[in-house]
Design a protein around this motif. Structure first.
Motif, PDB file in Angstrom:
ATOM      1  N   LEU A 284       0.933  -1.029   0.047  1.00 11.19           N
ATOM      2  CA  LEU A 284      -0.148  -0.008  -0.070  1.00 11.19           C
ATOM      3  C   LEU A 284       0.858   1.287  -0.045  1.00 11.19           C
ATOM      4  CD1 LEU A 284      -2.950  -0.704   2.241  1.00 11.19           C
ATOM      5  CD2 LEU A 284      -2.780  -1.133  -0.066  1.00 11.19           C
ATOM      6  N   LEU A 285       2.235   1.183   0.507  1.00 13.56           N
ATOM      7  CA  LEU A 285       3.059   2.265   0.185  1.00 13.56           C
ATOM      8  C   LEU A 285       3.367   2.740  -1.251  1.00 13.56           C
ATOM      9  CD1 LEU A 285       4.765   4.450   1.769  1.00 13.56           C
ATOM     10  CD2 LEU A 285       6.737   2.851   1.569  1.00 13.56           C
ATOM     11  N   HIS A 286       3.297   1.768  -2.059  1.00 15.45           N
ATOM     12  CA  HIS A 286       3.659   1.793  -3.546  1.00 15.45           C
ATOM     13  C   HIS A 286       2.469   1.786  -4.438  1.00 15.45           C
ATOM     14  CE1 HIS A 286       7.841   2.026  -2.782  1.00 15.45           C
ATOM     15  NE2 HIS A 286       7.774   0.987  -1.610  1.00 15.45           N
ATOM     16  N   PHE A 287       1.568   1.123  -4.219  1.00 20.65           N
ATOM     17  CA  PHE A 287       0.245   0.609  -5.138  1.00 20.65           C
ATOM     18  C   PHE A 287      -1.202   1.123  -4.563  1.00 20.65           C
ATOM     19  CE2 PHE A 287       3.788  -2.414  -5.665  1.00 20.65           C
ATOM     20  CZ  PHE A 287       4.056  -1.920  -7.034  1.00 20.65           C
ATOM     21  N   GLU A 288      -1.956   1.414  -5.336  1.00 17.33           N
ATOM     22  CA  GLU A 288      -3.400   1.237  -5.082  1.00 17.33           C
ATOM     23  C   GLU A 288      -3.878  -0.104  -5.672  1.00 17.33           C
ATOM     24  OE1 GLU A 288      -5.249   4.460  -7.104  1.00 17.33           O
ATOM     25  OE2 GLU A 288      -4.299   6.162  -5.937  1.00 17.33           O
ATOM     26  N   VAL A 289      -4.727  -0.468  -4.970  1.00  9.05           N
ATOM     27  CA  VAL A 289      -5.375  -1.831  -5.294  1.00  9.05           C
ATOM     28  C   VAL A 289      -6.745  -1.837  -5.509  1.00  9.05           C
ATOM     29  CG1 VAL A 289      -5.484  -4.538  -4.569  1.00  9.05           C
ATOM     30  CG2 VAL A 289      -3.674  -3.070  -3.854  1.00  9.05           C
ATOM     31  N   SER A 290      -7.228  -2.293  -6.699  1.00 12.66           N
ATOM     32  CA  SER A 290      -8.660  -2.118  -6.898  1.00 12.66           C
ATOM     33  C   SER A 290      -9.283  -3.291  -7.690  1.00 12.66           C
ATOM     34  CB  SER A 290      -8.903  -0.848  -7.499  1.00 12.66           C
ATOM     35  OG  SER A 290      -8.083  -1.037  -8.994  1.00 12.66           O
ATOM     36  N   PRO A 291     -10.567  -3.543  -7.855  1.00 15.22           N
ATOM     37  CA  PRO A 291     -11.100  -4.708  -8.526  1.00 15.22           C
ATOM     38  C   PRO A 291     -10.709  -4.588  -9.940  1.00 15.22           C
ATOM     39  CG  PRO A 291     -12.643  -3.815  -7.048  1.00 15.22           C
ATOM     40  CD  PRO A 291     -11.543  -2.628  -7.062  1.00 15.22           C
ATOM     41  N   CYS A 292     -10.755  -5.552 -10.723  1.00 12.28           N
ATOM     42  CA  CYS A 292     -10.631  -5.748 -12.144  1.00 12.28           C
ATOM     43  C   CYS A 292     -11.770  -6.473 -12.968  1.00 12.28           C
ATOM     44  CB  CYS A 292      -9.366  -6.239 -12.560  1.00 12.28           C
ATOM     45  SG  CYS A 292      -9.144  -7.876 -12.186  1.00 12.28           S
ATOM     46  N   GLU A 293     -11.664  -6.706 -14.063  1.00 10.02           N
ATOM     47  CA  GLU A 293     -12.782  -7.593 -14.678  1.00 10.02           C
ATOM     48  C   GLU A 293     -12.845  -8.986 -14.324  1.00 10.02           C
ATOM     49  OE1 GLU A 293     -11.880  -3.877 -17.079  1.00 10.02           O
ATOM     50  OE2 GLU A 293     -10.705  -5.595 -16.141  1.00 10.02           O
ATOM     51  N   LYS A 294     -11.844  -9.586 -13.773  1.00  9.69           N
ATOM     52  CA  LYS A 294     -11.543 -10.754 -13.436  1.00  9.69           C
ATOM     53  C   LYS A 294     -11.914 -10.984 -11.843  1.00  9.69           C
ATOM     54  CE  LYS A 294      -7.764 -11.892 -15.450  1.00  9.69           C
ATOM     55  NZ  LYS A 294      -6.551 -12.300 -16.093  1.00  9.69           N
ATOM     56  N   THR A 295     -12.397  -9.965 -11.075  1.00  8.41           N
ATOM     57  CA  THR A 295     -12.365 -10.032  -9.722  1.00  8.41           C
ATOM     58  C   THR A 295     -13.537 -10.727  -9.365  1.00  8.41           C
ATOM     59  OG1 THR A 295     -11.107  -8.019  -9.374  1.00  8.41           O
ATOM     60  CG2 THR A 295     -12.493  -8.849  -7.374  1.00  8.41           C
ATOM     61  N   THR A 296     -13.636 -11.726  -8.169  1.00  7.28           N
ATOM     62  CA  THR A 296     -14.871 -12.548  -8.102  1.00  7.28           C
ATOM     63  C   THR A 296     -15.608 -11.625  -6.820  1.00  7.28           C
ATOM     64  OG1 THR A 296     -13.631 -14.579  -8.241  1.00  7.28           O
ATOM     65  CG2 THR A 296     -15.861 -14.628  -7.069  1.00  7.28           C
ATOM     66  N   ILE A 297     -16.673 -11.063  -7.631  1.00 10.41           N
ATOM     67  CA  ILE A 297     -17.421 -10.254  -6.665  1.00 10.41           C
ATOM     68  C   ILE A 297     -19.108 -10.935  -6.942  1.00 10.41           C
ATOM     69  CG2 ILE A 297     -18.602  -8.059  -6.206  1.00 10.41           C
ATOM     70  CD1 ILE A 297     -16.067  -6.805  -7.076  1.00 10.41           C
ATOM     71  N   PRO A 298     -19.682 -11.288  -5.789  1.00 16.24           N
ATOM     72  CA  PRO A 298     -19.196 -11.239  -4.459  1.00 16.24           C
ATOM     73  C   PRO A 298     -18.445 -12.823  -4.312  1.00 16.24           C
ATOM     74  CG  PRO A 298     -21.684 -12.287  -4.737  1.00 16.24           C
ATOM     75  CD  PRO A 298     -21.285 -11.721  -5.850  1.00 16.24           C
ATOM     76  N   ALA A 299     -17.799 -12.663  -3.081  1.00 16.80           N
ATOM     77  CA  ALA A 299     -16.866 -13.704  -3.087  1.00 16.80           C
ATOM     78  C   ALA A 299     -17.519 -15.017  -3.053  1.00 16.80           C
ATOM     79  CB  ALA A 299     -16.217 -13.659  -1.509  1.00 16.80           C
ATOM     80  N   LYS A 300     -16.979 -15.860  -3.725  1.00 14.88           N
ATOM     81  CA  LYS A 300     -17.593 -17.270  -3.845  1.00 14.88           C
ATOM     82  C   LYS A 300     -16.232 -18.381  -3.613  1.00 14.88           C
ATOM     83  CE  LYS A 300     -20.283 -20.415  -6.776  1.00 14.88           C
ATOM     84  NZ  LYS A 300     -20.961 -20.672  -7.879  1.00 14.88           N
ATOM     85  N   LEU A 301     -16.164 -19.178  -2.710  1.00 21.21           N
ATOM     86  CA  LEU A 301     -14.975 -20.199  -2.478  1.00 21.21           C
ATOM     87  C   LEU A 301     -15.106 -21.218  -3.398  1.00 21.21           C
ATOM     88  CD1 LEU A 301     -15.330 -20.516   1.445  1.00 21.21           C
ATOM     89  CD2 LEU A 301     -13.847 -19.014   0.178  1.00 21.21           C
ATOM     90  N   ASP A 302     -13.574 -21.809  -3.761  1.00 18.86           N
ATOM     91  CA  ASP A 302     -13.471 -22.589  -4.615  1.00 18.86           C
ATOM     92  C   ASP A 302     -13.718 -24.027  -4.026  1.00 18.86           C
ATOM     93  OD1 ASP A 302     -12.685 -24.301  -6.530  1.00 18.86           O
ATOM     94  OD2 ASP A 302     -10.635 -23.419  -7.000  1.00 18.86           O
ATOM     95  N   ARG A 303     -14.487 -24.861  -4.543  1.00 13.40           N
ATOM     96  CA  ARG A 303     -14.987 -26.041  -3.903  1.00 13.40           C
ATOM     97  C   ARG A 303     -13.983 -27.291  -4.621  1.00 13.40           C
ATOM     98  NH1 ARG A 303     -21.683 -25.256  -4.830  1.00 13.40           N
ATOM     99  NH2 ARG A 303     -21.806 -23.584  -3.523  1.00 13.40           N
ATOM    100  N   LYS A 304     -13.268 -26.790  -5.271  1.00 14.85           N
ATOM    101  CA  LYS A 304     -12.013 -27.841  -5.686  1.00 14.85           C
ATOM    102  C   LYS A 304     -10.945 -28.317  -4.600  1.00 14.85           C
ATOM    103  CE  LYS A 304     -12.968 -27.039 -10.674  1.00 14.85           C
ATOM    104  NZ  LYS A 304     -12.356 -26.669 -11.781  1.00 14.85           N
ATOM    105  N   THR A 305     -10.794 -27.349  -3.869  1.00 16.26           N
ATOM    106  CA  THR A 305      -9.811 -27.338  -2.609  1.00 16.26           C
ATOM    107  C   THR A 305     -10.323 -27.257  -1.254  1.00 16.26           C
ATOM    108  OG1 THR A 305      -7.704 -26.336  -2.069  1.00 16.26           O
ATOM    109  CG2 THR A 305      -9.254 -24.991  -3.009  1.00 16.26           C
ATOM    110  N   PHE A 306      -9.441 -27.918  -0.322  1.00 15.85           N
ATOM    111  CA  PHE A 306      -9.837 -27.806   0.974  1.00 15.85           C
ATOM    112  C   PHE A 306      -9.488 -26.411   1.463  1.00 15.85           C
ATOM    113  CE2 PHE A 306      -8.627 -28.873   5.522  1.00 15.85           C
ATOM    114  CZ  PHE A 306     -10.004 -29.438   5.755  1.00 15.85           C
ATOM    115  N   ASN A 307      -8.560 -25.635   0.828  1.00 15.74           N
ATOM    116  CA  ASN A 307      -7.730 -24.694   1.301  1.00 15.74           C
ATOM    117  C   ASN A 307      -9.092 -23.135   1.008  1.00 15.74           C
ATOM    118  OD1 ASN A 307      -5.707 -25.782   1.991  1.00 15.74           O
ATOM    119  ND2 ASN A 307      -4.709 -25.338  -0.149  1.00 15.74           N
TER     120      ASN A 307
END
Length: 530
Positions: free
Chosen positions: A492-515
């Protein structure tokens, strides 16, 4: 005809057996979701219709008036705890009744079965006492410069990519970014190696670490199998680590130690601390450094970990603890960091306030980032604490009942207490509790103000457990928090972080992994901060 008769008989016997098994909770007055024959309540996870986090939340939320509910792991009974006071009692006061974790690594695995997490009884107590002096704030202070060095390389790599882009920004898969960052931090802090996974993307250390620490579906099934049928898993020699990865880590660790002993090299990292612990020279500090600024989420070491123990370490013990440090740091911290960046991108006002605190702190310290810097940033700690509430990498805690135990009545209308026998697994659904509105109002809102000096005393502290509870809590909470704060500071000292076209909104968990991972990845846009 005879074959068909025998098949019918076997099916009937199996049906009667399963009916008897799956009626056990009902006979005891314990509420539970309807099990699937043979799969129990594991069906949703196994067929990937639900993520593990969604599954435990479903069980938790289905019975709001219960203190605890039942869950069938195939045909094995387990208990899901809902009542905070009961959780605290089991985790702290009656800890000796729930001393051990459920076995998820086969005892035939010479490395994973020896890590601190997997040890049991007195052996665990002795190892915890031997290791806990390595994770104090004073020891973490020495490792922050290694984290900063890794972060500087990461920042340089991102800046170079942005400079070469035509748009003035780049879209980054942040789970990959944070995994490479935590990989290099662990390589430096735990193994004494200089690895640059942002530029040398296919380096061997990262490749081996990714295989070892990322639980894919097959590894998850092996873990579940070892936990539900440990004796059979031992007989079949079920192992989660590949032989290649075990050989890789063992060689690196033992060769590094041999080289340091031969050339009298001292580097204040985890390998050095493990070497000191093996010699019995790692002791608790008489004048314990203040942990007041270590962070709200930091867990305290119990009396178990503060005892002085002289024990003989084998090479397997030493290798196992270094590998544990790697696994814990590689996946859980990278997961926490990727969700932290996700929430900051979706909440630009919070991001800007944190960026302002970082900028002011950086100016005040003339651009120098060290342990004291990150430990005296109140809003940073509020943001990290809230991120760990919403997205705790440890989705669920587990314990095994080591002595028959009276859980009390399952609800206020029950007529009799429930006594669970020795060997029964119990689970604490951390994420579900963190998202329960009775403990955290408007729980799906990312609101760091919950952890301000004014508000943090308003909620029940025992309902917040990102690093576990009781004597068996996470030994590395100070390291994890330092790592998260250093990376957030530098980005955050160096960059602004924002959503892009590929951002998952709303959040949905990947069911293929335990993580804990978003479906479609953790894509965010990075652009230089003005």
């Amino acid at each position: 005809m005879i074959v068909l008769i025998w098949v019918a008989v076997l099916i009937a016997v199996l049906a009667l057996y399963l009916r008897q098994v799956y009626s056990s909770f009902s006979r005891k007055g314990i509420k539970h979701l309807k099990p699937v024959p043979l799969l129990g309540n594991m069906a949703g996870i196994l067929i990937r219709s639900r993520h593990f986090a969604e599954d435990i939340s479903l069980q938790y939320n289905s019975f709001p008036k219960e203190r605890f509910v039942g869950s069938y792991m195939f045909i094995l009974e387990s208990i899901l705890l809902r009542d905070i006071d009961l959780i605290k009692k089991i985790g702290v006061k009656d800890f000796e009744h729930f001393l051990d974790h459920r076995p998820i690594f086969s005892s035939s695995d010479t490395i994973l079965s020896r890590i601190l997490f997997a040890l049991e009884g007195q052996e665990w107590k002795d190892m915890r006492s031997s290791l806990s002096p390595a994770f104090t704030s004073s020891k973490m202070r020495m490792m922050v410069p290694f984290m900063v060095e890794v972060g500087d390389r990461m920042i340089g790599s991102i800046q170079k990519k942005i400079k070469n882009s035509e748009s003035g920004y780049i879209d980054i898969e942040c789970k990959d970014l944070t995994t490479r960052y935590t990989n290099d931090v662990i390589a430096s802090c735990a193994f004494g190696l200089k690895v640059d996974s942002h530029n040398d993307v296919d380096n061997e250390f990262y490749a081996m670490g990714n295989v070892a620490a990322t639980f894919n579906f097959r590894q998850t099934l092996k873990s579940i199998f070892s936990g539900t049928m440990p004796q059979l898993a031992k007989a079949l020699k079920v192992e989660i680590f590949t032989g290649e990865s075990k050989k890789f880590f063992r060689t690196i660790i033992l060769d590094t130690i041999a080289n340091r002993e031969k050339n009298n090299i001292i580097r204040p990292d985890m390998i050095h601390l493990l070497m000191e612990a093996k010699k019995g020279k790692l002791t608790h500090e008489d004048n314990k450094s203040s942990d007041e600024a270590a962070g709200f989420a930091t867990v305290e070491e119990s009396a178990v970990g503060q005892k002085k123990i002289n024990r003989v370490w084998s090479d397997d013990d030493l290798v196992a603890q270094a590998v544990m440090f790697f696994i814990a740091g590689f996946e859980t911290v990278s997961s926490g960091l990727s969700f932290l960046l996700y929430e900051l991108a979706l909440n630009p006002d919070i991001q800007e306030r944190l960026a302002q605190e970082i900028k002011e702190t950086d100016t005040k310290n003339s651009g120098k980032l060290h342990f004291n810097t990150i430990q005296h940033m109140p809003y940073m700690d509020m943001v990290i604490s809230e991120s760990l509430r919403m997205w705790p990498p440890g989705l669920s805690l587990d314990r095994i009942c080591t002595k028959d135990y009276n859980l009390g009545k399952p609800n206020e209308n029950a007529e009799k207490d429930v006594i669970i026998p020795k060997g029964t697994p119990v689970f604490v659904p951390v994420l579900a509790i963190h998202r329960d509105p009775q403990y955290f109002p408007n729980p799906d809102k990312f609101d760091p103000e919950r952890f301000s000096d004014t508000n943090k005393h308003k909620f029940q502290a025992s309902a917040y457990m990102p690093f576990g509870i009781g004597p068996r809590n996470c030994i590395g909470s100070r390291f994890a928090l330092s790592e998260m704060k250093v990376m957030a500071y530098q980005i955050l000292l160096h960059f602004e972080v924002s959503p892009c076209e590929k951002t998952t909104i709303p959040a949905k968990l990947d069911r293929k992994t335990f993580n804990l991972k978003l479906e479609g990845g953790h894509w965010l846009r990075f652009r230089p901060r003005n």
